[in-house]
Design a protein around this motif. Structure first.
Motif, PDB file in Angstrom:
ATOM      1  N   GLU A 185      95.665  19.517  64.877  1.00  0.00           N
ATOM      2  CA  GLU A 185      95.630  19.775  63.269  1.00  0.00           C
ATOM      3  C   GLU A 185      95.460  21.630  62.890  1.00  0.00           C
ATOM      4  O   GLU A 185      96.112  21.971  62.401  1.00  0.00           O
ATOM      5  CB  GLU A 185      95.432  19.062  62.182  1.00  0.00           C
ATOM      6  CG  GLU A 185      95.570  19.579  61.386  1.00  0.00           C
ATOM      7  CD  GLU A 185      94.791  18.152  60.378  1.00  0.00           C
ATOM      8  OE1 GLU A 185      94.312  18.515  59.030  1.00  0.00           O
ATOM      9  OE2 GLU A 185      94.172  17.371  60.749  1.00  0.00           O
ATOM     10  N   LEU A 186      94.291  21.530  63.570  1.00  0.00           N
ATOM     11  CA  LEU A 186      93.983  22.877  63.291  1.00  0.00           C
ATOM     12  C   LEU A 186      94.641  23.804  64.482  1.00  0.00           C
ATOM     13  O   LEU A 186      94.816  25.574  63.519  1.00  0.00           O
ATOM     14  CB  LEU A 186      92.302  23.016  63.733  1.00  0.00           C
ATOM     15  CG  LEU A 186      91.395  22.165  62.963  1.00  0.00           C
ATOM     16  CD1 LEU A 186      89.833  22.667  63.674  1.00  0.00           C
ATOM     17  CD2 LEU A 186      91.729  22.348  61.544  1.00  0.00           C
ATOM     18  N   PHE A 187      94.955  23.337  65.750  1.00  0.00           N
ATOM     19  CA  PHE A 187      95.057  24.326  66.090  1.00  0.00           C
ATOM     20  C   PHE A 187      97.294  24.912  65.568  1.00  0.00           C
ATOM     21  O   PHE A 187      97.780  25.680  65.393  1.00  0.00           O
ATOM     22  CB  PHE A 187      95.685  23.848  67.890  1.00  0.00           C
ATOM     23  CG  PHE A 187      97.052  24.558  68.467  1.00  0.00           C
ATOM     24  CD1 PHE A 187      96.383  26.153  68.663  1.00  0.00           C
ATOM     25  CD2 PHE A 187      97.843  24.363  69.443  1.00  0.00           C
ATOM     26  CE1 PHE A 187      97.119  26.605  69.621  1.00  0.00           C
ATOM     27  CE2 PHE A 187      98.551  25.032  70.314  1.00  0.00           C
ATOM     28  CZ  PHE A 187      98.834  26.163  70.312  1.00  0.00           C
ATOM     29  N   MET A 188      97.336  23.092  64.993  1.00  0.00           N
ATOM     30  CA  MET A 188      99.315  23.732  64.420  1.00  0.00           C
ATOM     31  C   MET A 188      98.527  24.410  63.274  1.00  0.00           C
ATOM     32  O   MET A 188      99.722  25.018  63.095  1.00  0.00           O
ATOM     33  CB  MET A 188     100.222  22.310  64.200  1.00  0.00           C
ATOM     34  CG  MET A 188      99.938  21.385  65.756  1.00  0.00           C
ATOM     35  SD  MET A 188     100.425  22.544  66.862  1.00  0.00           S
ATOM     36  CE  MET A 188     102.596  22.913  66.180  1.00  0.00           C
ATOM     37  N   GLY A 189      98.223  24.168  62.367  1.00  0.00           N
ATOM     38  CA  GLY A 189      97.906  25.233  61.225  1.00  0.00           C
ATOM     39  C   GLY A 189      97.404  26.771  61.495  1.00  0.00           C
ATOM     40  O   GLY A 189      98.401  27.733  60.849  1.00  0.00           O
ATOM     41  N   TYR A 190      97.194  26.684  62.611  1.00  0.00           N
ATOM     42  CA  TYR A 190      96.822  28.584  63.171  1.00  0.00           C
ATOM     43  C   TYR A 190      97.645  28.958  63.671  1.00  0.00           C
ATOM     44  O   TYR A 190      98.235  30.020  62.923  1.00  0.00           O
ATOM     45  CB  TYR A 190      95.712  28.242  64.045  1.00  0.00           C
ATOM     46  CG  TYR A 190      94.944  29.739  64.687  1.00  0.00           C
ATOM     47  CD1 TYR A 190      94.709  30.810  64.040  1.00  0.00           C
ATOM     48  CD2 TYR A 190      95.227  30.636  65.739  1.00  0.00           C
ATOM     49  CE1 TYR A 190      94.550  32.171  64.549  1.00  0.00           C
ATOM     50  CE2 TYR A 190      95.220  31.489  66.141  1.00  0.00           C
ATOM     51  CZ  TYR A 190      94.810  32.407  65.520  1.00  0.00           C
ATOM     52  OH  TYR A 190      94.620  33.904  65.604  1.00  0.00           O
ATOM     53  N   ARG A 191      98.945  27.935  64.704  1.00  0.00           N
ATOM     54  CA  ARG A 191     100.115  28.303  64.763  1.00  0.00           C
ATOM     55  C   ARG A 191     100.824  29.286  63.832  1.00  0.00           C
ATOM     56  O   ARG A 191     101.718  30.333  63.484  1.00  0.00           O
ATOM     57  CB  ARG A 191     101.041  27.109  65.031  1.00  0.00           C
ATOM     58  CG  ARG A 191     100.174  27.527  66.944  1.00  0.00           C
ATOM     59  CD  ARG A 191     101.000  26.735  67.604  1.00  0.00           C
ATOM     60  NE  ARG A 191     102.375  27.753  68.377  1.00  0.00           N
ATOM     61  CZ  ARG A 191     103.107  26.282  68.751  1.00  0.00           C
ATOM     62  NH1 ARG A 191     102.823  25.134  69.526  1.00  0.00           N
ATOM     63  NH2 ARG A 191     104.299  27.108  69.149  1.00  0.00           N
ATOM     64  N   ALA A 192     100.652  28.568  62.268  1.00  0.00           N
ATOM     65  CA  ALA A 192     101.845  29.052  61.094  1.00  0.00           C
ATOM     66  C   ALA A 192     100.828  29.855  60.724  1.00  0.00           C
ATOM     67  O   ALA A 192     101.828  30.921  59.392  1.00  0.00           O
ATOM     68  CB  ALA A 192     101.526  27.255  60.342  1.00  0.00           C
TER      69      ALA A 192
END
Length: 208
Positions: free
Chosen positions: A63-70
């Motif tokens: 979840e955090l990683f996908m948020g960081y990609r955005a």
């Protein structure tokens, strides 16, 4: 006689490691996540980095990683500002001397392409290999072995230019002679396994 040079990207061609770290911390502060460790991720890859920062919760990590990609898409790396000004002159000199040039970086292919474009050296780089295209990340030697293969060179025909202990070990395991670029801001990096420590990129020319 050397016929090619293989360069790491972050920390070597561009002073980008500090920007990456600041951007990650800004994102984590924004979402209110406090990590327990204080690891230096210089030379690391994204998978290992997030496994370290969020070690015990796979769902939260994703979840955090996908948020960081955005978040990252809206905060692109300013490569023109972070680029070492010696990249262009050095690459042109190497080309004039007939040497092949490769880039072997843990960063994503798009990031490598952005840096090469910012430095205006697209026509001078013979090979670009990303750690994301390899089955094993640095310090495994795969990325350097693949780069050598594409360049058509043996390990004794090329030099590697690295900065981090992880990258230095990767190049050494591939059988390369390694020049370590001294950290620009006095950061504490163990470069003892390199064959030579250089103070600036143009020093590469002294070892050809």
């Amino acid at each position: 006689m050397y016929k090619g040079i293989i360069f790491d990207m972050d920390g070597v061609l561009a002073d980008s490691e500090g920007y990456y770290a600041s951007r990650r911390e800004e994102y984590l502060d924004l979402i209110g996540y406090r990590r327990q460790e204080n690891t230096d991720f210089t030379g690391s890859n994204e998978k290992a980095l997030w496994e370290t920062m969020v070690p015990d919760d796979l769902e939260l990590r994703q979840e955090l990683f996908m948020g960081y990609r955005a978040y990252r898409r809206f905060h692109p790396v300013p490569y023109r500002e972070l680029m070492d000004p010696q990249v262009g002159p050095l690459f042109r000199t190497l080309r004039e001397r007939g040497l092949k040039i490769g880039i072997a970086s843990s960063s994503a292919p798009k990031a490598i392409a952005a840096l090469v474009q910012a430095a205006e050296v697209e026509t001078l780089v013979d090979c670009r290999i990303s750690g994301e295209e390899c089955s094993a990340h640095k310090p495994a030697p795969e990325i350097y072995l693949r780069t050598l293969e594409v360049l058509g060179l043996s390990a004794d025909e090329a030099l590697a230019v690295e900065d981090s202990p992880t990258g230095i070990l990767s190049a050494k395991r591939a059988g390369l002679t390694v020049l370590a670029l001294r950290p620009r801001h006095g950061e504490s990096l163990d470069q003892s396994k390199a064959d030579v420590v250089i103070c600036q990129l143009m020093d590469v020319l002294h070892y050809l």
